[in-house]
Write a protein that holds these residues in place. Sequence first.
Motif, mmCIF file in Angstrom:
data_model
loop_
_atom_site.group_PDB
_atom_site.id
_atom_site.type_symbol
_atom_site.label_atom_id
_atom_site.label_comp_id
_atom_site.label_asym_id
_atom_site.label_seq_id
_atom_site.Cartn_x
_atom_site.Cartn_y
_atom_site.Cartn_z
ATOM 1 N N LYS A 129 24.539 38.383 39.241
ATOM 2 C CA LYS A 129 25.304 37.135 39.116
ATOM 3 C C LYS A 129 26.461 37.306 38.127
ATOM 4 C CE LYS A 129 24.522 32.189 38.540
ATOM 5 N NZ LYS A 129 25.281 31.789 39.687
ATOM 6 N N GLY A 130 27.645 36.859 38.560
ATOM 7 C CA GLY A 130 28.823 36.931 37.713
ATOM 8 C C GLY A 130 29.569 38.262 37.772
ATOM 9 N N ARG A 131 29.068 39.207 38.531
ATOM 10 C CA ARG A 131 29.717 40.518 38.688
ATOM 11 C C ARG A 131 30.326 40.570 40.092
ATOM 12 N NH1 ARG A 131 28.124 45.520 40.827
ATOM 13 N NH2 ARG A 131 29.126 47.288 39.834
ATOM 14 N N PHE A 132 31.599 40.917 40.175
ATOM 15 C CA PHE A 132 32.287 40.894 41.455
ATOM 16 C C PHE A 132 32.787 42.277 41.849
ATOM 17 C CE2 PHE A 132 32.264 36.592 40.026
ATOM 18 C CZ PHE A 132 32.059 35.863 41.172
ATOM 19 N N LEU A 133 32.735 42.530 43.138
ATOM 20 C CA LEU A 133 33.221 43.778 43.721
ATOM 21 C C LEU A 133 34.513 43.484 44.472
ATOM 22 C CD1 LEU A 133 29.826 44.988 45.233
ATOM 23 C CD2 LEU A 133 30.794 45.567 43.001
ATOM 24 N N SER A 134 35.428 44.417 44.417
ATOM 25 C CA SER A 134 36.689 44.258 45.147
ATOM 26 C C SER A 134 36.494 44.690 46.593
ATOM 27 C CB SER A 134 37.787 45.116 44.521
ATOM 28 O OG SER A 134 38.064 44.670 43.217
ATOM 29 N N GLU A 135 36.877 43.810 47.498
ATOM 30 C CA GLU A 135 36.937 44.188 48.908
ATOM 31 C C GLU A 135 38.347 44.719 49.123
ATOM 32 O OE1 GLU A 135 36.118 42.443 53.350
ATOM 33 O OE2 GLU A 135 35.566 41.230 51.620
ATOM 34 N N MET A 136 38.434 45.976 49.566
ATOM 35 C CA MET A 136 39.729 46.641 49.665
ATOM 36 C C MET A 136 39.936 47.186 51.072
ATOM 37 S SD MET A 136 39.550 48.696 46.069
ATOM 38 C CE MET A 136 41.134 48.450 45.310
#
Length: 157
Positions: A142-149
């Motif tokens: 929770k609160g950690r985001f991954l970049s969709e590239m």
Amino acid sequence: MRFFFMIVKAQIQDANLLTEIAISSKAYWGYSKEQMELWKDDLTVTPKMFADCNIYKFQVNDITAGFYVLYRANIRTSFLDFLFVTPKFINQGIGSKLLEHVKKSCISGSCAVLNVLSDPNSDAFYLKQGFEIIGKRESSIKGRFLSEMELYFPENM
């Protein structure tokens, strides 16, 4: 000492070694033991992946120094599910060479878009390689985001 390297198709018997590389490469970035335990299944190279994906490994002499898993989702799009380098080989250009191999595979296979869900520690690498961030996705933490590239191949559009 001379180093000889090549990128070769991985075999199902490589699954455990590739899983070890994925886990050690992820741990290199200082994630806690608890986080690593949460990701264990996500970092496991399975027999099904060998049936569904293209898996290649980077060999330095007789040592597997890295690998990637490329999944063709449809006629237009491929997903780079894994790209990991053994910690002792990080920052030696192996990731770039593996990604170049991925790009050539996509181009020769008439793929128009290569998609990757990037760990925050890998964003700069993918941006340097020409990818664009198209969105953010919350990870299992929770609160950690991954970049969709995405990387586009105009010659195949």
